[in-house]
Design an enzyme around this catalytic site. Structure first.
Site, PDB file in Angstrom:
ATOM      1  N   TYR A  16      27.646 -11.475  -1.715  1.00  0.00           N
ATOM      2  CA  TYR A  16      27.363 -12.505  -2.719  1.00  0.00           C
ATOM      3  C   TYR A  16      25.892 -12.428  -3.122  1.00  0.00           C
ATOM      4  CZ  TYR A  16      31.980 -14.165  -1.660  1.00  0.00           C
ATOM      5  OH  TYR A  16      33.340 -14.212  -1.509  1.00  0.00           O
ATOM      6  N   SER A  17      25.641 -12.475  -4.435  1.00  0.00           N
ATOM      7  CA  SER A  17      24.252 -12.464  -4.922  1.00  0.00           C
ATOM      8  C   SER A  17      23.575 -13.764  -4.523  1.00  0.00           C
ATOM      9  CB  SER A  17      24.220 -12.378  -6.449  1.00  0.00           C
ATOM     10  OG  SER A  17      24.984 -11.302  -6.908  1.00  0.00           O
ATOM     11  N   TYR A  53      30.624  -6.683 -10.502  1.00  0.00           N
ATOM     12  CA  TYR A  53      31.674  -6.634  -9.465  1.00  0.00           C
ATOM     13  C   TYR A  53      33.016  -7.099 -10.010  1.00  0.00           C
ATOM     14  CZ  TYR A  53      29.430 -11.282  -9.232  1.00  0.00           C
ATOM     15  OH  TYR A  53      28.847 -12.483  -9.549  1.00  0.00           O
ATOM     16  N   CYS A 112      24.364  -8.853 -14.717  1.00  0.00           N
ATOM     17  CA  CYS A 112      25.083  -9.235 -13.504  1.00  0.00           C
ATOM     18  C   CYS A 112      26.333 -10.038 -13.854  1.00  0.00           C
ATOM     19  CB  CYS A 112      24.169 -10.052 -12.586  1.00  0.00           C
ATOM     20  SG  CYS A 112      24.863 -10.295 -10.943  1.00  0.00           S
ATOM     21  N   GLU A 161      24.164  -5.117 -11.648  1.00  0.00           N
ATOM     22  CA  GLU A 161      24.963  -5.452 -10.463  1.00  0.00           C
ATOM     23  C   GLU A 161      26.217  -6.175 -10.947  1.00  0.00           C
ATOM     24  OE1 GLU A 161      23.267  -5.897  -6.504  1.00  0.00           O
ATOM     25  OE2 GLU A 161      23.672  -8.016  -6.840  1.00  0.00           O
TER      26      GLU A 161
END
Ligand code: FAD
Ligand code: A2P
Length: 374
Positions: A153-154, A374, A332, A372
């Site tokens: 998790y960011s 996901y 992101c 980044e």
């Protein structure tokens, strides 16, 4: 006889300088030819490298990327030592949940929470910087009876944590939910996190990641492209830039331009929106905030408004910023947004005679394009 032998001998001796002269002449001619060829070769090589350099100068994407001098790279490298993997999966840190609340307003889609963990008492202390991620190991076992694997998790807080004590970390977590064979499936770790109550203990690993670090340069420009929970690192950056307590503690006075493009399905789904609106009102010269509300706004084709549509709308300004070597871009959130962003930038770049894919790879090398998803 003796006379004629002497004659031959003298005659032969007389020819020696002539023969030497002929050889000298041949040598000069051949030498000159070699020299001429050598010079011609050298000139050709010079011309070739000159043309290459000229071509390099003339390709605008190269000119933009070349501006990413080692000075700018140094600015990023000069980041203080970045902690990595202080806690590994076999020996995680046991944190305590401090708070867990919804970030959504009435009428929003799904479930997204802000969750804060206490990291104090760690030996060593788990420290991190803005742009890194942590790992969470959910309680329980998987279908094979094995302990659940780590999920990343960011980090949504700055290195000082939300309470400025330097001993907490916050996350922004969307509960994964999807339908399969008529059944609602809940993601293991995201549901565990969204449901976890204050006081509970939780296994934390990391921190990890060096891709999304901010440059140290106070005059850098930061373009942020976020969808959904992709806002997490951006929240940390913006707090570092604009929260008065952060500015004071960091002794870092951000003077550049920060521009956030945020994608959410509905207005009620905008995350940390009030904080960002506040920064905008306090720092109008330094912060721009552009929203793409996909289920409430339409793009020019009449489809859902995505951040790439906003990027296209502002392509000129974005490219002017990219021309500045102090500009860094951060992406992101949803992996699916990457092709859309590229598509928008390809067409915006080609209108300016630039090759986006080439420019992107050069920006990436210069650590000015950071992703980044996901
Ligand atoms: P799981 O139980 O592991 O389920 C996920 C699996 O479900 C998928 O692998 C896929 O097989 C399946 N699946 C998913 N969707 C569907 C579908 N529609 N149909 C069929 N099958 C499907 N998440 C955040 O919320 N916030 C963050 O800040 C964040 N940061 C991240 C940073 C990084 C670097 C990475 C790599 C990921 C990040 N994530 C973040 C995602 C996070 O790590 C988890 O992947 C996410 O929470 C889902 O985990 P889960 O355990 O809930 O789901
Ligand atoms: P939508 O779901 O309306 O298609 P969240 O994580 O809160 O759902 O927010 C993600 C946001 O990103 C939503 O607005 C979502 O729109 C949008 N989105 C979905 N797919 C893409 C894509 N390929 N590119 C850009 N944005 C996307």
């Amino acid at each position: 006889m003796a006379y004629s032998e002497a004659k031959v001998l003298i005659g032969g001796l007389v020819h020696i300088p002539i023969v030497i002269g002929i050889f000298w002449l041949i040598d000069r001619r051949i030498g000159k030819r070699f020299l001429t060829e050598k010079l011609a070769k050298e000139n050709k090589a010079k011309a070739k490298s000159g043309a290459a350099a000229k071509a390099k100068e003339e390709a605008p994407e190269n000119a933009i990327a070349q501006k990413a001098t080692s000075k700018e790279n140094l600015a990023k490298k000069a980041h203080p030592v970045v902690p990595v993997n202080t806690y590994k999966p076999r020996t995680p840190f046991l944190g305590t949940v401090l708070e867990n609340y919804s970030l959504l307003k009435d009428g929003a889609i799904g479930r997204v929470n802000h969750i804060t963990f206490d990291l104090s008492g760690g030996d060593p202390q788990l420290k991190y910087v803005e742009g890194q991620s942590i790992g969470i190991i959910p309680e329980g076992e998987d279908a094979k009876g094995k302990p659940h694997k780590i999920r990343l998790y960011s980090i949504a807080s700055t290195r000082h944590g939300d309470n400025m004590a330097g001993s907490t970390v916050s996350l922004c977590v969307r509960q994964l939910q999807y339908e399969k064979d008529g059944e609602t499936i809940n993601g293991v770790c995201s549901s565990y996190l969204c449901d976890i109550a204050p006081g509970a203990k939780i296994k934390i690993t990391g921190p990890v990641g060096k891709e999304m670090l901010l440059p140290e340069d106070e005059n850098a420009n930061i373009i942020m492209l976020a969808t959904g929970t992709g806002i997490a690192p951006m929240r940390a950056y913006l707090r570092r830039m604009f929260e008065p307590k952060e500015k004071e503690k960091n002794n870092w006075n951000f003077k550049g331009k920060a521009w956030l493009f945020m994608g959410a399905p509905k207005t009620a789904n905008l995350l940390y929106d009030a904080d960002f609106e506040h920064y905008k009102s306090q720092f109008p010269d330094n912060f721009r905030y552009t929203k793409a509300i996909s289920r409430e706004q339409n793009n020019i084709k009449g489809g859902r408004m995505y951040i790439q549509d906003r990027v296209l709308e502002h392509a000129d300004e974005i490219f002017s910023l990219i021309e500045d070597p102090k500009t860094y871009i951060y992406l992101c959130g949803l992996k699916g947004m990457e092709p859309g962003i590229d598509e928008a930038l390809i067409s915006a770049a080609s209108a300016k005679g630039l090759d986006w894919i080439e420019l992107r790879s050069k920006l990436k090398k210069a650590k000015r394009w950071n992703v980044e998803t996901y």
